[in-house]
Design an enzyme around this catalytic site. Sequence first.
Site, PDB file in Angstrom:
ATOM      1  N   SER A  15       0.857  -1.002  -0.086  1.00  0.00           N
ATOM      2  CA  SER A  15      -0.070   0.167  -0.096  1.00  0.00           C
ATOM      3  C   SER A  15       0.904   1.284   0.020  1.00  0.00           C
ATOM      4  O   SER A  15       0.550   2.155  -0.862  1.00  0.00           O
ATOM      5  CB  SER A  15      -0.732   0.019   1.236  1.00  0.00           C
ATOM      6  OG  SER A  15      -2.104  -1.012   1.202  1.00  0.00           O
ATOM      7  N   ARG A  38       0.799   7.984   6.327  1.00  0.00           N
ATOM      8  CA  ARG A  38      -0.123   7.241   6.974  1.00  0.00           C
ATOM      9  C   ARG A  38      -1.447   7.655   7.056  1.00  0.00           C
ATOM     10  O   ARG A  38      -2.237   6.989   6.995  1.00  0.00           O
ATOM     11  CB  ARG A  38       0.572   6.965   8.254  1.00  0.00           C
ATOM     12  CG  ARG A  38      -0.125   6.045   9.309  1.00  0.00           C
ATOM     13  CD  ARG A  38       0.305   5.296  10.253  1.00  0.00           C
ATOM     14  NE  ARG A  38       1.651   4.510   9.721  1.00  0.00           N
ATOM     15  CZ  ARG A  38       1.383   3.147   9.498  1.00  0.00           C
ATOM     16  NH1 ARG A  38       0.088   2.674   9.565  1.00  0.00           N
ATOM     17  NH2 ARG A  38       2.466   2.381   9.145  1.00  0.00           N
ATOM     18  N   HIS A  41      -2.636   6.510   3.759  1.00  0.00           N
ATOM     19  CA  HIS A  41      -2.974   5.321   3.797  1.00  0.00           C
ATOM     20  C   HIS A  41      -4.150   4.854   4.465  1.00  0.00           C
ATOM     21  O   HIS A  41      -4.983   4.174   4.178  1.00  0.00           O
ATOM     22  CB  HIS A  41      -1.635   4.474   4.385  1.00  0.00           C
ATOM     23  CG  HIS A  41      -1.951   3.137   4.864  1.00  0.00           C
ATOM     24  ND1 HIS A  41      -2.456   2.494   5.883  1.00  0.00           N
ATOM     25  CD2 HIS A  41      -1.710   1.974   4.053  1.00  0.00           C
ATOM     26  CE1 HIS A  41      -2.493   1.195   6.026  1.00  0.00           C
ATOM     27  NE2 HIS A  41      -1.927   0.799   4.676  1.00  0.00           N
TER      28      HIS A  41
END
Length: 206
Positions: A15, A38, A41
Amino acid sequence: MKIENIKPGDIEKRSFEIIQEILGDRKLDPKYEAIIKRCIHTSADFEYADSLYFTEGVVEAIKDALKKGAYIVTDTKMGQAGINKKKLDEMGCKVLSFVSDEDVVKKAKERGVTRSLVAVEKAAKLDKPVIMAVGNAPTALLSIESLYKEGKFKPVAVIAVPVGFVNVIESKERIIDLGVPAIVAKGRKGGSNIAAAIINAIQYNM
């Protein structure tokens, strides 16, 4: 479209590779890159590459506080649940949320204010350094602002990422203007998952 055959343990790694592929030649500030990625994500929203605001030294201040066993106080149980606690436990940190506490619910009802506002007042009385992680309630940010100006609360840092429409943009801007160490998702986007993602990104990179 071709389906990638990815082992369960490699999904997160892949990812982040895809995130970098989509970012292309875009250069993120190395001090904040892990946090920004993050958040992307967590949300699949690349606007965080532009909307996240960091005061100078905020990440270092949070890391230092975590090493000393700080409290992380969230404005939702969801935010509390989303923070990985294994490493934090090892450092003596606690992740707290007061929004559903009986005393907070009672005081909020009696005063005609939100539970989030009262929960911040409770956080201000803790006996250790406090990192506020706010992903839902603008009134929590306004409570932080009020207590800070009155000299009653000086959090290590404020993660100001509530999502929504009423007073969301305004409360975030007030945290920026306050001068407290902060990470802010400017605009209307954010959420408890983003607040948790920011804490997790910081602790994963210690």
